[in-house]
Design a protein around this motif. Sequence first.
Motif, PDB file in Angstrom:
ATOM      1  N   PRO A  35       0.792  -1.241   0.000  1.00  0.00           N
ATOM      2  CA  PRO A  35       0.000   0.000   0.000  1.00  0.00           C
ATOM      3  C   PRO A  35       0.821   1.286   0.000  1.00  0.00           C
ATOM      4  O   PRO A  35       0.308   2.347  -0.340  1.00  0.00           O
ATOM      5  CB  PRO A  35      -0.829  -0.105   1.277  1.00  0.00           C
ATOM      6  N   TYR A  95       5.736  -2.044   2.141  1.00  0.00           N
ATOM      7  CA  TYR A  95       6.050  -0.926   1.261  1.00  0.00           C
ATOM      8  C   TYR A  95       7.009  -1.394   0.189  1.00  0.00           C
ATOM      9  O   TYR A  95       7.650  -2.430   0.317  1.00  0.00           O
ATOM     10  CB  TYR A  95       6.674   0.238   2.046  1.00  0.00           C
ATOM     11  N   VAL A 121      -2.286   4.005  -8.951  1.00  0.00           N
ATOM     12  CA  VAL A 121      -3.639   3.620  -8.539  1.00  0.00           C
ATOM     13  C   VAL A 121      -3.928   2.182  -8.945  1.00  0.00           C
ATOM     14  O   VAL A 121      -4.364   1.369  -8.123  1.00  0.00           O
ATOM     15  CB  VAL A 121      -4.689   4.583  -9.143  1.00  0.00           C
ATOM     16  N   GLY A 151      -2.344  -0.433  -6.879  1.00  0.00           N
ATOM     17  CA  GLY A 151      -2.824  -0.566  -5.507  1.00  0.00           C
ATOM     18  C   GLY A 151      -2.125   0.289  -4.476  1.00  0.00           C
ATOM     19  O   GLY A 151      -2.370   0.132  -3.276  1.00  0.00           O
ATOM     20  N   LEU A 152      -1.246   1.186  -4.919  1.00  0.00           N
ATOM     21  CA  LEU A 152      -0.631   2.088  -3.944  1.00  0.00           C
ATOM     22  C   LEU A 152      -1.699   2.983  -3.331  1.00  0.00           C
ATOM     23  O   LEU A 152      -2.608   3.442  -4.030  1.00  0.00           O
ATOM     24  CB  LEU A 152       0.454   2.949  -4.596  1.00  0.00           C
ATOM     25  N   GLN A 153      -1.584   3.231  -2.034  1.00  0.00           N
ATOM     26  CA  GLN A 153      -2.543   4.082  -1.341  1.00  0.00           C
ATOM     27  C   GLN A 153      -1.903   5.364  -0.806  1.00  0.00           C
ATOM     28  O   GLN A 153      -2.590   6.337  -0.536  1.00  0.00           O
ATOM     29  CB  GLN A 153      -3.211   3.311  -0.207  1.00  0.00           C
ATOM     30  N   VAL A 154      -0.588   5.343  -0.617  1.00  0.00           N
ATOM     31  CA  VAL A 154       0.166   6.516  -0.176  1.00  0.00           C
ATOM     32  C   VAL A 154       1.555   6.416  -0.808  1.00  0.00           C
ATOM     33  O   VAL A 154       2.136   5.335  -0.864  1.00  0.00           O
ATOM     34  CB  VAL A 154       0.336   6.573   1.365  1.00  0.00           C
ATOM     35  N   THR A 196      -0.675  11.468 -10.221  1.00  0.00           N
ATOM     36  CA  THR A 196      -1.530  10.477  -9.560  1.00  0.00           C
ATOM     37  C   THR A 196      -2.440  11.159  -8.548  1.00  0.00           C
ATOM     38  O   THR A 196      -2.119  12.222  -8.027  1.00  0.00           O
ATOM     39  CB  THR A 196      -0.683   9.394  -8.852  1.00  0.00           C
ATOM     40  N   VAL A 224      -3.149   9.450  -5.844  1.00  0.00           N
ATOM     41  CA  VAL A 224      -2.685   8.848  -4.590  1.00  0.00           C
ATOM     42  C   VAL A 224      -2.051   9.952  -3.746  1.00  0.00           C
ATOM     43  O   VAL A 224      -1.270  10.754  -4.253  1.00  0.00           O
ATOM     44  CB  VAL A 224      -1.663   7.726  -4.872  1.00  0.00           C
ATOM     45  N   LEU A 282      -3.637   5.148   6.118  1.00  0.00           N
ATOM     46  CA  LEU A 282      -4.065   3.757   5.940  1.00  0.00           C
ATOM     47  C   LEU A 282      -4.953   3.287   7.084  1.00  0.00           C
ATOM     48  O   LEU A 282      -5.877   2.492   6.875  1.00  0.00           O
ATOM     49  CB  LEU A 282      -2.848   2.844   5.816  1.00  0.00           C
ATOM     50  N   ASN A 288      -8.970   3.108   7.231  1.00  0.00           N
ATOM     51  CA  ASN A 288      -9.754   1.987   6.710  1.00  0.00           C
ATOM     52  C   ASN A 288      -9.213   0.631   7.149  1.00  0.00           C
ATOM     53  O   ASN A 288      -9.517  -0.377   6.525  1.00  0.00           O
ATOM     54  CB  ASN A 288      -9.789   2.054   5.174  1.00  0.00           C
ATOM     55  N   ASP A 289      -8.411   0.625   8.205  1.00  0.00           N
ATOM     56  CA  ASP A 289      -7.803  -0.615   8.672  1.00  0.00           C
ATOM     57  C   ASP A 289      -7.781  -0.604  10.206  1.00  0.00           C
ATOM     58  O   ASP A 289      -6.840  -0.093  10.818  1.00  0.00           O
ATOM     59  CB  ASP A 289      -6.382  -0.717   8.104  1.00  0.00           C
TER      60      ASP A 289
END
Length: 164
Positions: free
Chosen positions: A7, A35, A57, A60-63, A82, A84, A135, A138-139
Amino acid sequence: MTDKTPPVGIIMGSQSDWPTMREAADVLDELGIPYEKKIVSAHRTPDRLWDYGKTAVDRGLQVIIAGAGGAAHLPGMMASKTRVPVVGVPVQTQALSGVDSLYSILQMPRGFPVATMAIGAAGAKNAGLMAAGILALNDPALAQRLDAWRVALSASIPDEPSDE
């Protein structure tokens, strides 16, 4: 079989930025956040930068944590490629102690935000924590680990100074 992209992406302009950016990696390791790390120079490898940003995106990278020194265009250029979230880390330089990097990352035009951390190792550590906080939204398991990390940090601070 393809490997799942982690992520968080940690990118830097050159190998010499890794000692600083390792601080972000260390905190992600402490929190159990996978990472990837890559050298992506805005000036020397622009095609690599373009590809990394365009595919972030879908991979699947989120940050993305982007560290750069000197002209420090990497975080801003990545933000232009991006949606992101990009967290910028100004790497300390010899010529201007990283102030040039800080200003370059801070002064983004409207429409391309970069969350900018402090210069150097402390900024990189905070970039890792910022990525974790994003992150953790949502986790729930990560949120618990991050909360515990913060409690442990607070507990490590003595009530009174040492006489040593």
